[in-house]
Design an enzyme around this catalytic site. Structure first.
Site, PDB file in Angstrom:
ATOM      1  N   ASP A   1       0.810  -1.215   0.000  1.00  0.00           N
ATOM      2  CA  ASP A   1       0.000   0.000   0.000  1.00  0.00           C
ATOM      3  C   ASP A   1       0.850   1.275   0.000  1.00  0.00           C
ATOM      4  O   ASP A   1       1.995   1.290   0.460  1.00  0.00           O
ATOM      5  CB  ASP A   1      -0.879   0.045   1.253  1.00  0.00           C
ATOM      6  CG  ASP A   1      -2.033  -0.937   1.177  1.00  0.00           C
ATOM      7  OD1 ASP A   1      -2.003  -1.850   0.322  1.00  0.00           O
ATOM      8  OD2 ASP A   1      -2.962  -0.812   1.995  1.00  0.00           O
ATOM      9  N   ASP A   2       0.204   2.333  -0.473  1.00  0.00           N
ATOM     10  CA  ASP A   2       0.632   3.728  -0.294  1.00  0.00           C
ATOM     11  C   ASP A   2       1.724   4.188  -1.238  1.00  0.00           C
ATOM     12  O   ASP A   2       2.155   5.332  -1.146  1.00  0.00           O
ATOM     13  CB  ASP A   2       1.067   4.013   1.155  1.00  0.00           C
ATOM     14  CG  ASP A   2      -0.066   3.824   2.151  1.00  0.00           C
ATOM     15  OD1 ASP A   2      -1.210   3.626   1.698  1.00  0.00           O
ATOM     16  OD2 ASP A   2       0.188   3.873   3.364  1.00  0.00           O
TER      17      ASP A   2
ATOM     18  N   HIS B   1      -6.448   3.034  -4.178  1.00  0.00           N
ATOM     19  CA  HIS B   1      -6.290   3.404  -2.764  1.00  0.00           C
ATOM     20  C   HIS B   1      -6.541   4.908  -2.594  1.00  0.00           C
ATOM     21  O   HIS B   1      -5.977   5.538  -1.715  1.00  0.00           O
ATOM     22  CB  HIS B   1      -4.890   3.011  -2.296  1.00  0.00           C
ATOM     23  CG  HIS B   1      -4.717   2.884  -0.800  1.00  0.00           C
ATOM     24  ND1 HIS B   1      -5.624   2.270   0.028  1.00  0.00           N
ATOM     25  CD2 HIS B   1      -3.702   3.280   0.018  1.00  0.00           C
ATOM     26  CE1 HIS B   1      -5.192   2.307   1.274  1.00  0.00           C
ATOM     27  NE2 HIS B   1      -4.024   2.928   1.304  1.00  0.00           N
TER      28      HIS B   1
ATOM     29  N   HIS C   1       3.547  -2.125   3.353  1.00  0.00           N
ATOM     30  CA  HIS C   1       3.655  -0.835   2.672  1.00  0.00           C
ATOM     31  C   HIS C   1       5.014  -0.721   1.987  1.00  0.00           C
ATOM     32  O   HIS C   1       6.044  -0.701   2.672  1.00  0.00           O
ATOM     33  CB  HIS C   1       3.479   0.303   3.686  1.00  0.00           C
ATOM     34  CG  HIS C   1       2.155   0.271   4.392  1.00  0.00           C
ATOM     35  ND1 HIS C   1       1.901  -0.592   5.429  1.00  0.00           N
ATOM     36  CD2 HIS C   1       1.016   0.965   4.190  1.00  0.00           C
ATOM     37  CE1 HIS C   1       0.645  -0.412   5.847  1.00  0.00           C
ATOM     38  NE2 HIS C   1       0.088   0.522   5.107  1.00  0.00           N
TER      39      HIS C   1
HETATM   40 ZN   LIG Z   1      -2.852   3.314   2.987  1.00  0.00          ZN
END
Ligand SMILES: [Zn+2]
Length: 270
Positions: free
Chosen positions: A86-87, A139, A234
């Site tokens: 993620d991210d 996201h 992440h």
């Molecule tokens: Zn996130």
């Protein structure tokens, strides 16, 4: 009691998947010097159709089977996992991670943030992710806490990120992950009916964003793995990527194989 339990769960969920405040965006507007419409769409990688181009038997755009509104894991006896990052994309850590995945022939899913894609390196990294057979999920653009947003803000967060990913890679995202896991049931219904997005949460959260150290991240992921699990980490963080070779090698040695989130959902036996 029900309320207390739900509140407690929400607190746990909200504690995860945060973008640390130290992130500084290096916004290079995609419309400022880079005309994304001029990118040649990729014809390699995932062949996910865009959700507005097909009408599947399920009635849910983009899917040819009935899908759930939310996935924390799937039901299967097979030793299969989906690892999600993620991210990102991050200019250094994501390419480093992609090298590790390529070396092991592992396919992963990247829940990217629109504002990160706007960094100067963003489009190239995104295209590499798709070219190497990984999946990209939505996201949002700003990593907003969606449960606090109006429907119109929710639509814009998702649509803008969706369009950005599709314009750059030629492949539409098939699933979404709400930042912090914060989402309401009526918002899930909206995302399902309008975007064809199931909400993908996770089975194992090693809280890598708290930087507990690479070996801790590895042991939490390896200990938490089970057939059909979704792992959350992440790719933004260097120690998380440092943890990957050992994590992936241990899970492979245990007989697990890695699929993308969409592939995992299609394997659901429930
Ligand atoms: Zn996130």
């Amino acid at each position: 009691m029900r309320y207390v339990c739900l509140s407690f769960l929400t607190c746990i969920v909200l504690s995860s998947c945060q973008v640390p405040s130290s992130i500084s965006y290096d916004p290079v507007s995609l419309t400022d010097g880079t005309d994304t419409k001029s990118w040649e769409p990729l014809v390699v990688g995932l062949e996910a159709p865009t959700w507005d181009q097909i009408k599947p038997p399920s009635g849910i755009p983009g899917w040819d089977k009935e899908i759930d509104a939310t996935y924390f894991s799937i039901k299967t006896s097979e030793k299969v996992l989906a690892i999600t990052f993620d991210d990102g994309p991050h200019g250094v850590n994501t390419p480093r991670l992609l090298d590790m995945l390529k070396k092991r022939n592992i396919k992963a899913t990247f829940y990217v943030v629109g504002n990160m894609i706007k960094n100067s390196y963003g489009p190239d990294v995104l295209r590499r992710i798709v070219a190497e057979g990984h999946e990209i999920g939505n996201h949002t653009v700003t990593h907003a806490t969606l449960s606090r947003q109006s429907d119109s803000v929710l639509r814009k967060e998702l649509q803008d990120a969706h369009d950005m990913i599709l314009d750059i890679t030629g492949v539409a995202p098939r699933t979404m992950r709400p930042p912090g896991g914060a989402i309401k049931n009526d918002q899930k219904k909206l995302m399902m009916s309008e975007f064809g997005y199931p909400t993908v949460l996770w089975t194992v959260d090693p809280e890598d964003w708290k930087r507990p150290g690479a070996s801790v991240v590895t042991s939490r992921l390896v200990n938490g793995a089970r057939p059909g699990a979704i792992l959350l980490v992440h790719d933004l963080h260097e120690p998380t990527v440092d943890a990957m070779p050992s994590t992936l090698d241990q899970l492979l040695a245990q007989g697990y194989r890695f699929v993308t989130v969409t592939e995992l959902i299609m394997m659901d036996e429930s």
